[in-house]
Each structure stands twice: as C-alpha cells, then as structure tokens.
Design a protein around this motif. Structure first.
Motif, short mmCIF file in Angstrom:
data_model
loop_
_atom_site.label_atom_id
_atom_site.label_comp_id
_atom_site.label_asym_id
_atom_site.label_seq_id
_atom_site.Cartn_x
_atom_site.Cartn_y
_atom_site.Cartn_z
N GLN A 66 100.21 17.70 109.45
CA GLN A 66 99.97 17.48 108.03
C GLN A 66 101.16 18.04 107.25
O GLN A 66 101.62 19.15 107.51
N VAL A 67 101.63 17.22 106.33
CA VAL A 67 102.67 17.70 105.43
C VAL A 67 102.06 17.73 104.04
O VAL A 67 101.39 16.79 103.62
N VAL A 68 102.25 18.86 103.37
CA VAL A 68 101.75 19.02 102.01
C VAL A 68 102.94 19.28 101.10
O VAL A 68 103.94 19.85 101.52
N PHE A 69 102.82 18.82 99.88
CA PHE A 69 103.90 18.96 98.92
C PHE A 69 103.41 19.76 97.72
O PHE A 69 102.36 19.45 97.15
N TYR A 70 104.18 20.77 97.36
CA TYR A 70 103.91 21.55 96.16
C TYR A 70 105.08 21.38 95.20
O TYR A 70 106.24 21.52 95.61
N ARG A 71 104.76 21.09 93.96
CA ARG A 71 105.82 20.88 92.98
C ARG A 71 106.56 22.18 92.71
O ARG A 71 105.96 23.20 92.42
N THR A 72 107.89 22.09 92.83
CA THR A 72 108.75 23.25 92.63
C THR A 72 109.89 22.98 91.66
O THR A 72 110.61 23.90 91.30
N GLN A 73 110.10 21.74 91.29
CA GLN A 73 111.14 21.41 90.31
C GLN A 73 110.81 20.11 89.60
O GLN A 73 110.49 19.12 90.23
N ARG A 74 110.86 20.17 88.32
CA ARG A 74 110.58 18.98 87.51
C ARG A 74 111.82 18.10 87.47
O ARG A 74 112.93 18.58 87.23
N VAL A 75 111.64 16.81 87.71
CA VAL A 75 112.75 15.87 87.68
C VAL A 75 112.63 14.96 86.46
O VAL A 75 113.57 14.79 85.70
N THR A 76 111.44 14.38 86.28
CA THR A 76 111.22 13.44 85.18
C THR A 76 110.01 13.88 84.37
O THR A 76 108.99 14.26 84.93
N ALA B 219 111.40 19.52 106.53
CA ALA B 219 110.00 19.44 106.95
C ALA B 219 109.47 18.02 106.92
O ALA B 219 108.78 17.58 107.85
N TYR B 220 109.77 17.28 105.88
CA TYR B 220 109.26 15.91 105.79
C TYR B 220 109.93 15.01 106.83
O TYR B 220 109.27 14.16 107.42
N GLU B 221 111.19 15.22 107.10
CA GLU B 221 111.87 14.44 108.13
C GLU B 221 111.23 14.68 109.50
O GLU B 221 111.04 13.77 110.28
N LEU C 175 101.85 26.62 110.08
CA LEU C 175 103.13 26.24 109.47
C LEU C 175 104.23 26.20 110.52
O LEU C 175 104.45 27.17 111.24
N VAL C 176 104.92 25.04 110.61
CA VAL C 176 106.01 24.91 111.58
C VAL C 176 107.34 24.58 110.91
O VAL C 176 108.39 24.70 111.53
N ALA C 177 107.31 24.16 109.65
CA ALA C 177 108.55 23.86 108.93
C ALA C 177 108.24 23.79 107.44
O ALA C 177 107.13 23.46 107.04
N PHE C 178 109.25 24.11 106.63
CA PHE C 178 109.13 23.92 105.19
C PHE C 178 110.52 23.70 104.62
O PHE C 178 111.53 24.02 105.24
N GLY C 179 110.57 23.08 103.49
CA GLY C 179 111.85 22.76 102.88
C GLY C 179 112.25 21.33 103.19
O GLY C 179 111.45 20.53 103.67
N GLU C 180 113.51 21.02 102.92
CA GLU C 180 113.98 19.64 103.03
C GLU C 180 113.75 19.00 104.38
O GLU C 180 113.38 17.85 104.47
#
Length: 137
Positions: free
Chosen positions: A92-102, A129-131, A122-127
């Motif tokens: 499972q990959v979860v996303f938490y908002r950390t920077q507003r873009v639009t 992780a989704y890859e 938890l096995v990975a986080f950051g850029e």
C-alpha cells in the motif's frame, strides 16, 4: 433608605464569586479543548497540516520497523491511497500532502509525499516510494 442604597449582602457577594469562578473555569476548559483538538492533524488548517506532515515524514527512518497504524495515528488519514496484493504480500502506498502546487482545492500526488508499506510495515518513503510501488505491479 432607598432599595438601591441597601448594602450588598454576603450571599450576593458569594454568588458573584461563584459566577466569576465558573466563567473562568469554563473559559479555561474551552481554551484547553481548542488546544487539544487543534493538535490533531485532521483539525489543523491546511497550511499547518502540510507543514506537520512534512516535518513528521522528514523525521522518519527505516532503521527500525514502523507500522502503518503508527503513522496513521500520527498523521491521520492519508490524502490519497493505493494498494495491491502481489506475490502473497500486500503493498500500500499512501500520500500525505506536504507541498501546495496549485490553489485549486484539490490534493494531487505531485503535492504529496508517498509512503510505501509492505504488509503494514514502512519500507520506503519519498520520491522513490511510488516508483517501487508501481514496480510491484
């Protein structure tokens, strides 16, 4: 002697003190409640929550196991989540908002930091992780 010239009785003074103390206790209770409730991520303004998420995620380490439930307890429900079962494991990959873009009142993946869990750990986080998650597909 007029009725307005009568001295204030001890009972009225006591009642006045009780009312003042009651109002102070009530005000302190409301203040405390607001402070406690605003410390929960889901009760924060979006700017504060975003900063809280970023700070918390930046403090994470993979040196020791971290359960998904621990992170959800700290950060609240994720903004976006995806899951897949692959080779007897649940990813499972979860996303938490950390920077507003639009400024569009929508949270998108590019405004979030992903956290990847394998069977709830938890096995990975950051850029990356989704890859890693999409590689499991």
């Amino acid at each position: 002697m007029h009725s307005e010239d009568k001295p204030v009785s001890a009972d009225n003074k006591k009642l006045g003190k009780i009312v003042i103390i009651g109002l102070l206790v009530y005000g302190l209770g409301v203040y405390t409640w607001n402070q406690v409730m605003s410390s929960y991520p889901e009760n924060m303004e979006w700017e504060d929550r975003q900063e809280f998420n970023r700070s918390y995620i930046n403090s994470l380490s993979l040196d020791k196991p971290i359960r998904q439930s621990t992170i959800i307890e700290a950060l609240g429900s994720p903004d976006i989540a995806e899951a897949i079962k692959f080779e007897d494991y649940t990813y499972q990959v979860v996303f938490y908002r950390t920077q507003r873009v639009t400024s569009d009142d929508k949270t998108t993946k590019d405004e979030c930091t992903p956290l990847l869990f394998k069977d709830g750990e938890l096995v990975a986080f950051g850029e990356g992780a989704y890859e890693r998650f999409t590689e499991a597909l």
